[in-house]
Design a protein around this motif. Structure first.
Motif, PDB file in Angstrom:
ATOM      1  N   LYS A   5      11.204   8.924 -18.177  1.00 21.88           N
ATOM      2  CA  LYS A   5      12.455   8.582 -17.509  1.00 21.88           C
ATOM      3  C   LYS A   5      12.253   8.083 -16.080  1.00 21.88           C
ATOM      4  CE  LYS A   5      14.961  12.110 -20.179  1.00 21.88           C
ATOM      5  NZ  LYS A   5      15.786  13.356 -20.109  1.00 21.88           N
ATOM      6  N   GLY A   6      11.052   8.274 -15.571  1.00 22.77           N
ATOM      7  CA  GLY A   6      10.765   7.843 -14.205  1.00 22.77           C
ATOM      8  C   GLY A   6       9.389   7.204 -14.123  1.00 22.77           C
ATOM      9  N   ILE A   7       9.230   6.267 -13.196  1.00 22.59           N
ATOM     10  CA  ILE A   7       7.963   5.546 -13.050  1.00 22.59           C
ATOM     11  C   ILE A   7       7.574   5.493 -11.581  1.00 22.59           C
ATOM     12  CG2 ILE A   7       6.727   3.390 -13.482  1.00 22.59           C
ATOM     13  CD1 ILE A   7       9.088   2.756 -15.490  1.00 22.59           C
ATOM     14  N   LEU A   8       6.350   5.922 -11.298  1.00 20.49           N
ATOM     15  CA  LEU A   8       5.758   5.748  -9.980  1.00 20.49           C
ATOM     16  C   LEU A   8       4.756   4.600 -10.068  1.00 20.49           C
ATOM     17  CD1 LEU A   8       4.980   9.312  -8.551  1.00 20.49           C
ATOM     18  CD2 LEU A   8       6.377   7.541  -7.458  1.00 20.49           C
ATOM     19  N   PHE A   9       4.952   3.592  -9.255  1.00 22.96           N
ATOM     20  CA  PHE A   9       4.036   2.458  -9.216  1.00 22.96           C
ATOM     21  C   PHE A   9       3.092   2.578  -8.024  1.00 22.96           C
ATOM     22  CE2 PHE A   9       7.671   0.418 -11.432  1.00 22.96           C
ATOM     23  CZ  PHE A   9       6.997  -0.121 -12.528  1.00 22.96           C
ATOM     24  N   ASP A  10       1.844   2.269  -8.245  1.00 19.21           N
ATOM     25  CA  ASP A  10       0.944   1.955  -7.147  1.00 19.21           C
ATOM     26  C   ASP A  10       1.403   0.601  -6.583  1.00 19.21           C
ATOM     27  OD1 ASP A  10      -1.527   1.833  -5.568  1.00 19.21           O
ATOM     28  OD2 ASP A  10      -2.163   0.340  -7.043  1.00 19.21           O
ATOM     29  N   LYS A  11       0.950   0.280  -5.376  1.00 23.16           N
ATOM     30  CA  LYS A  11       1.385  -0.985  -4.767  1.00 23.16           C
ATOM     31  C   LYS A  11       0.359  -2.105  -4.955  1.00 23.16           C
ATOM     32  CE  LYS A  11       1.686  -1.239  -0.181  1.00 23.16           C
ATOM     33  NZ  LYS A  11       0.744  -2.322   0.248  1.00 23.16           N
ATOM     34  N   ASP A  12      -0.757  -1.995  -4.272  1.00 22.48           N
ATOM     35  CA  ASP A  12      -1.726  -3.095  -4.250  1.00 22.48           C
ATOM     36  C   ASP A  12      -2.552  -3.133  -5.532  1.00 22.48           C
ATOM     37  OD1 ASP A  12      -1.124  -3.991  -1.570  1.00 22.48           O
ATOM     38  OD2 ASP A  12      -1.987  -2.091  -0.924  1.00 22.48           O
ATOM     39  N   GLY A  13      -2.505  -4.272  -6.211  1.00 19.75           N
ATOM     40  CA  GLY A  13      -3.187  -4.419  -7.491  1.00 19.75           C
ATOM     41  C   GLY A  13      -2.298  -4.088  -8.674  1.00 19.75           C
ATOM     42  N   THR A  14      -1.098  -3.567  -8.378  1.00 21.79           N
ATOM     43  CA  THR A  14      -0.149  -3.198  -9.438  1.00 21.79           C
ATOM     44  C   THR A  14       1.135  -4.004  -9.298  1.00 21.79           C
ATOM     45  OG1 THR A  14      -1.082  -0.966  -9.526  1.00 21.79           O
ATOM     46  CG2 THR A  14       1.092  -1.278 -10.499  1.00 21.79           C
TER      47      THR A  14
END
Length: 235
Positions: A5-14
């Motif tokens: 139900k939730g997503i944490l994204f990395d920033k650089d490269g993602t």
């Protein structure tokens, strides 16, 4: 598998093209650390993870996965604690401004975030960049309004690969860690997911390789452009 139900994204490269965004910024930082000496700056860049033969940053290197504090510790080993903190603060400000100004979105990343947001997923960012840099980049990409929170290395007690950002996002959203997916291109991202009890999703759009990510990932995707379809298939 619990429903995500939730997503944490990395920033650089993602979300952001790491190579296109960060080489020029890192090179400026290295030149300053080297006092303008080109050869010394190249040596510092290599120590931090840049491969001049392949023209890319190595997977899981200090520059690819570490924090500005890690870079300062590597490049300025003889500074006093106060001097080191001042240098970290300077680099945090510099990379926040330049990282946002130079940020290049990976193909399909903004569309994927918009699709997931429209489907009701809670969305956050977990990065070893500074929180200010993360927030400025989301604004520059035009997707900040779709994120519930951004956690930089300075927003939690312990940065990646510690699971603090997962717990903070869980507390904010009321979701269990098992209902959260952590998506990233480095082993640090997946180690954080495993430590926090989240789903570990590796992507091949950054510095990580299938060989480096597979031992820790629950699944490896080409990029987050494939994520909406993958999560649809899991329902």
């Amino acid at each position: 598998m619990p429903v995500i139900k939730g997503i944490l994204f990395d920033k650089d490269g993602t979300l952001v093209d790491f190579q296109a965004t960060w080489f020029a910024i890192g090179d400026l930082m290295a030149l300053q650390a080297a006092g303008g000496d080109r050869a010394n700056a190249n040596t510092l860049m290599e120590a931090a993870g840049y491969d001049y033969e392949k023209h890319c940053f190595r997977a899981d290197s200090v520059f690819a996965a570490g924090t500005n504090a890690d870079i300062v510790a590597l490049w300025y080993p003889d500074l006093s604690p106060a001097e080191r903190q001042a240098k970290v603060n300077f680099f945090d400000t510099f990379t926040a401004e330049e990282g946002a100004a130079q940020s290049v979105a990976l193909p399909g990343s903004k569309e994927a975030v918009a699709s997931l947001h429209s489907r009701g997923f809670r969305i956050g960012l977990a990065t070893n960049d500074s929180t200010g840099g993360a927030e400025k980049t989301l604004l520059a990409l035009g997707i900040a309004q779709m994120f519930d929170a951004a956690y930089g290395y300075d927003a939690v007690a312990n940065p990646k690969p510690a699971p603090d950002s997962i717990y903070a996002f869980s507390d904010l959203t009321g979701l269990k860690p098992s209902e959260i997916a952590m998506v990233g291109d480095n082993r640090h991202d997946l180690e954080m997911a495993k430590a926090g009890g989240a789903l570990a999703i590796g992507v091949l759009s950054g510095t990580g390789t299938r060989e480096s990510l597979m031992p820790l990932a629950d699944v490896v995707l080409n990029s987050i452009a494939d994520l909406p379809a993958y999560l649809t298939d899991q329902v």
